[in-house]
Design an enzyme around this catalytic site. Structure first.
Site, short mmCIF file in Angstrom:
data_model
loop_
_atom_site.label_atom_id
_atom_site.label_comp_id
_atom_site.label_asym_id
_atom_site.label_seq_id
_atom_site.Cartn_x
_atom_site.Cartn_y
_atom_site.Cartn_z
N ARG A 69 39.67 30.96 29.08
CA ARG A 69 39.63 31.00 30.62
C ARG A 69 38.81 30.21 31.39
O ARG A 69 39.08 29.41 32.44
CB ARG A 69 39.58 32.33 30.91
CG ARG A 69 40.05 32.85 32.59
CD ARG A 69 40.11 34.25 32.94
NE ARG A 69 38.83 34.91 32.69
CZ ARG A 69 39.00 36.23 32.93
NH1 ARG A 69 39.84 36.85 33.23
NH2 ARG A 69 37.71 36.81 32.89
N LYS A 168 38.03 31.54 37.93
CA LYS A 168 37.08 32.49 38.37
C LYS A 168 35.99 31.45 38.64
O LYS A 168 35.18 31.18 37.59
CB LYS A 168 36.69 33.11 36.72
CG LYS A 168 36.06 34.33 37.01
CD LYS A 168 36.08 35.38 35.73
CE LYS A 168 35.23 36.43 35.92
NZ LYS A 168 35.15 37.39 36.81
N GLU A 201 44.55 43.01 43.75
CA GLU A 201 43.81 43.59 42.52
C GLU A 201 42.49 44.06 43.20
O GLU A 201 42.45 44.17 44.77
CB GLU A 201 43.51 42.50 41.89
CG GLU A 201 42.57 41.31 42.40
CD GLU A 201 42.24 40.30 41.47
OE1 GLU A 201 42.25 40.48 40.34
OE2 GLU A 201 42.17 38.89 41.83
#
Ligand code: PXG
Length: 309
Positions: A69, A168, A201
């Site tokens: 990721r 991210k 979320e």
């Protein structure tokens, strides 16, 4: 202090007499000396990527997934990660060993590096990379026993066409604004919707609900981080014959769910018993939530890259 001092009671504690050391661009430096320039674009613009990883009893959990990721976040913003996956693994493990940490929170950060006061990332010659390993700050134990209350906040999750939540990045203001709104109302966590009003979320956790025995979580295309804990829970559901769906959810769906819980590296699996003042199910952590909490706990005991010191 010798490594013998790490007994069960040492969980999460750094008992080494020496100061915490941070990996910084190939060196291990004491926390006090772990500094980067005020001209770093990570600081000036939030231009960079990061990962939050955990080690449980000398096992680094889902490291490959986290590094993948990180690589994808960096690729997406055209940022070069200065270390290969193997080198990163070695650096993470070495940082944990140097700090004599069995249980730890690991923060890997890659910044664009030093540049000038313009945005242009091409003027930043060398990315900075650092790895912090430290104790993890957890939610209070009572949240896991009794569940927590969350509140929907006005700040919507970034739209994927602007900054994709799958990325991210060091730019976490979207989540920080939501967190502020929750804190202003004395809540520990905020539920964020996407720009269409669907459940996205929380600020640092993905969300799941259970209805009539079916586990449900928003699909990533609504604009959420592809949580590694989220994926672990979906895998555990499959292995335990629990039907699981990625489904677009509304607040109404959550209010009328039998169970709700959050997942994240820091939070692990935490039951939610109230959403916007509406009691969820019985108002106590549900059966499936408790089953998945326990299955997840077991997984962290056996799954990971092992190290010793
Ligand atoms: N959504 C967001 C927006 C996150 O930042 C998650 C979901 C859960 O993803 P993982 O891969 O961890 O299951 C995150 C992760 C912190 C902290 O310091 C935040 C995260 C992870 C670890 C620590 O608050 N966020």
């Amino acid at each position: 202090m010798s490594s013998k001092s790490f007994g069960k009671s040492g969980k999460g504690l750094r008992t080494s007499p020496t100061e915490l050391h941070v990996y910084l661009n190939g060196e291990f430096v004491p926390k006090r000396e772990a500094k980067i320039s005020v001209f770093d674009h990570g600081l000036l613009y939030g231009d960079g990527a990061f990962e939050g990883i955990r080690a449980y009893n000398c096992l680094v959990f889902k490291l490959e997934e986290h590094l993948t990721r990180l690589g994808e976040s960096a690729h997406s913003i055209m940022l070069r990660v200065p270390l290969s996956s193997e080198e990163l693994t070695e650096a993470i493990v070495e940082t944990l060993k140097r700090n004599r940490l069995r249980d730890s929170y690991i923060r890997v950060v890659v910044t664009r590096g030093e540049g000038d006061l313009g945005l242009d990332p091409r003027l930043c010659e060398k990315p900075n990379i650092f790895i912090i390993t430290d104790k993890i700050i957890l939610y209070p134990e009572s949240f896991y026993r009794n569940g927590m209350d969350i509140i929907t906040v006005p700040t919507v999750r970034n739209i994927p066409e602007a900054i994709n939540p799958a990325l991210k990045s060091l730019n976490y203001l979207n989540n920080i604004l939501a967190k502020l709104e929750a804190s202003n109302s004395n809540y520990k966590e905020a539920l964020m919707l996407n720009d269409a009003g669907y459940v996205a979320e929380c600020t640092g956790d993905n969300i799941f609900m259970v209805k009539n025995g079916i586990l449900q979580t928003p699909p990533t295309y609504v604009g959420v981080l592809r949580g590694i804990t989220r994926q672990a829970i979906m895998d555990l559901a499959l292995r335990n014959d629990i039907p699981c769906q990625e489904r677009v959810l509304t607040r109404h769906d959550l209010f009328n769910a039998d169970e709700v819980f959050l997942t994240g590296t820091a939070a692990e699996v935490v039951p939610v018993v109230k959403v916007d003042g509406r009691k969820i199910g019985t108002g106590k952590p549900g059966k499936m939530t408790r089953k998945l909490m326990s299955a997840f706990r077991d997984l962290t005991k056996r799954d990971g890259i092992r190290y010793t010191f």
